[in-house]
Design a protein around this motif. Structure first.
Motif, PDB file in Angstrom:
ATOM      1  N   ARG A  33      42.450   6.784   0.473  1.00 21.02           N
ATOM      2  CA  ARG A  33      42.102   5.384   0.254  1.00 21.02           C
ATOM      3  C   ARG A  33      40.806   4.958   0.619  1.00 21.02           C
ATOM      4  N   THR A  34      40.046   5.627   0.983  1.00 20.93           N
ATOM      5  CA  THR A  34      38.655   5.301   1.631  1.00 20.93           C
ATOM      6  C   THR A  34      37.618   6.458   0.893  1.00 20.93           C
ATOM      7  N   GLY A  35      36.472   5.549   0.655  1.00 19.49           N
ATOM      8  CA  GLY A  35      35.439   6.327   0.321  1.00 19.49           C
ATOM      9  C   GLY A  35      34.234   6.161   1.252  1.00 19.49           C
ATOM     10  N   LYS A  36      34.420   5.618   2.483  1.00 21.25           N
ATOM     11  CA  LYS A  36      33.613   5.523   3.590  1.00 21.25           C
ATOM     12  C   LYS A  36      33.495   6.824   4.183  1.00 21.25           C
ATOM     13  N   PHE A  37      32.267   7.094   4.754  1.00 19.53           N
ATOM     14  CA  PHE A  37      32.163   8.218   5.494  1.00 19.53           C
ATOM     15  C   PHE A  37      33.031   8.457   6.870  1.00 19.53           C
ATOM     16  N   TYR A  38      33.002   7.382   7.548  1.00 17.68           N
ATOM     17  CA  TYR A  38      33.884   7.599   8.811  1.00 17.68           C
ATOM     18  C   TYR A  38      35.163   7.817   8.651  1.00 17.68           C
ATOM     19  N   GLY A  39      35.849   6.875   7.434  1.00 18.90           N
ATOM     20  CA  GLY A  39      37.033   6.847   7.214  1.00 18.90           C
ATOM     21  C   GLY A  39      37.370   8.427   6.791  1.00 18.90           C
ATOM     22  N   ILE A  40      36.718   8.994   6.054  1.00 20.22           N
ATOM     23  CA  ILE A  40      37.011  10.349   5.567  1.00 20.22           C
ATOM     24  C   ILE A  40      37.033  11.317   6.548  1.00 20.22           C
ATOM     25  N   TYR A  41      35.908  11.084   7.711  1.00 17.78           N
ATOM     26  CA  TYR A  41      35.754  12.031   8.800  1.00 17.78           C
ATOM     27  C   TYR A  41      36.978  11.781   9.723  1.00 17.78           C
ATOM     28  N   ALA A  42      37.443  10.540  10.021  1.00 21.57           N
ATOM     29  CA  ALA A  42      38.657  10.469  10.816  1.00 21.57           C
ATOM     30  C   ALA A  42      39.823  11.311  10.261  1.00 21.57           C
ATOM     31  N   PHE A  43      40.132  10.985   9.031  1.00 21.19           N
ATOM     32  CA  PHE A  43      41.024  11.418   8.208  1.00 21.19           C
ATOM     33  C   PHE A  43      41.235  13.137   8.459  1.00 21.19           C
ATOM     34  N   LEU A  44      39.953  13.831   8.185  1.00 23.14           N
ATOM     35  CA  LEU A  44      39.994  15.107   8.165  1.00 23.14           C
ATOM     36  C   LEU A  44      40.329  15.771   9.518  1.00 23.14           C
ATOM     37  N   TRP A  45      39.569  14.924  10.633  1.00 23.96           N
ATOM     38  CA  TRP A  45      40.044  15.341  12.025  1.00 23.96           C
ATOM     39  C   TRP A  45      41.535  15.219  12.179  1.00 23.96           C
ATOM     40  N   ILE A  46      42.159  14.193  11.743  1.00 22.62           N
ATOM     41  CA  ILE A  46      43.634  13.995  11.931  1.00 22.62           C
ATOM     42  C   ILE A  46      44.285  15.285  11.010  1.00 22.62           C
ATOM     43  N   VAL A  47      43.833  15.543  10.072  1.00 24.69           N
ATOM     44  CA  VAL A  47      44.346  16.639   9.129  1.00 24.69           C
ATOM     45  C   VAL A  47      44.236  17.925   9.931  1.00 24.69           C
ATOM     46  N   PHE A  48      42.967  18.175  10.425  1.00 25.67           N
ATOM     47  CA  PHE A  48      42.767  19.283  11.195  1.00 25.67           C
ATOM     48  C   PHE A  48      43.549  19.747  12.557  1.00 25.67           C
ATOM     49  N   MET A  49      43.901  18.341  13.214  1.00 21.42           N
ATOM     50  CA  MET A  49      44.463  18.350  14.392  1.00 21.42           C
ATOM     51  C   MET A  49      46.106  18.837  14.111  1.00 21.42           C
ATOM     52  N   THR A  50      46.718  18.122  13.058  1.00 18.04           N
ATOM     53  CA  THR A  50      47.879  18.372  12.862  1.00 18.04           C
ATOM     54  C   THR A  50      48.413  19.634  12.349  1.00 18.04           C
ATOM     55  N   HIS A  51      47.085  20.216  11.364  1.00 18.22           N
ATOM     56  CA  HIS A  51      47.323  21.613  11.126  1.00 18.22           C
ATOM     57  C   HIS A  51      47.387  22.523  12.220  1.00 18.22           C
ATOM     58  N   ASN A  52      46.444  22.484  12.920  1.00 17.46           N
ATOM     59  CA  ASN A  52      46.494  23.210  14.403  1.00 17.46           C
ATOM     60  C   ASN A  52      47.688  23.001  15.269  1.00 17.46           C
ATOM     61  N   PHE A  53      48.321  22.060  15.379  1.00 21.25           N
ATOM     62  CA  PHE A  53      49.524  21.762  16.132  1.00 21.25           C
ATOM     63  C   PHE A  53      50.539  22.497  15.703  1.00 21.25           C
ATOM     64  N   ILE A  54      50.832  22.354  14.301  1.00 22.37           N
ATOM     65  CA  ILE A  54      51.667  22.845  13.429  1.00 22.37           C
ATOM     66  C   ILE A  54      51.768  24.302  13.564  1.00 22.37           C
TER      67      ILE A  54
END
Length: 127
Positions: A33-54
């Protein structure tokens, strides 16, 4: 680069493209729901951490169980929706999970048979 090196270099993009395609379907990256760089950046980090955890949970906790070969989408969508009750007691934390489905039963079995020994820092035993 030689033609062979260029071929392998180009084909490496398929790995990240496949990850993003899977992540769009599993982790909801289509609905960002964001087009802002840091919003996308933070979301991608959360996705990467979640994927690595699983991925690590599959490798470490589900080793030897049928869940080790379960796909990410099934783990996130189906196991993530299993309801459980968490209780804190003097002995520790108890997780009460009704095993209604085959998947829930596999999860309970995989999590209740630890393949490790918890060592205490306060034991007087020498190793």
């Amino acid at each position: 680069m030689s033609a062979v090196e260029l071929f392998y270099f180009y084909n490496q993009h398929q790995t990240i493209e496949a990850f993003f395609k899977m992540a769009e379907n599993v982790y909801g990256m289509k609905n960002l729901r964001t087009g802002k760089f840091y919003g996308i950046y933070a979301f991608l980090w959360i996705v990467f951490m979640t994927h690595n955890f699983i991925t690590n949970v599959k490798t470490l906790l589900f080793e030897g169980s049928p869940l080790v070969d379960t796909g990410m989408k099934v783990l996130v969508k189906r196991i993530g929706n299993i309801k459980a009750l968490v209780e804190r007691s003097v002995e520790g934390i108890n997780v009460i999970m009704p095993a209604f489905t085959k998947l829930a039963k596999q999860l309970v079995t995989a999590l209740t048979e630890p393949k490790y020994v918890q060592l205490s820092l306060f034991d007087n035993q020498r190793f």
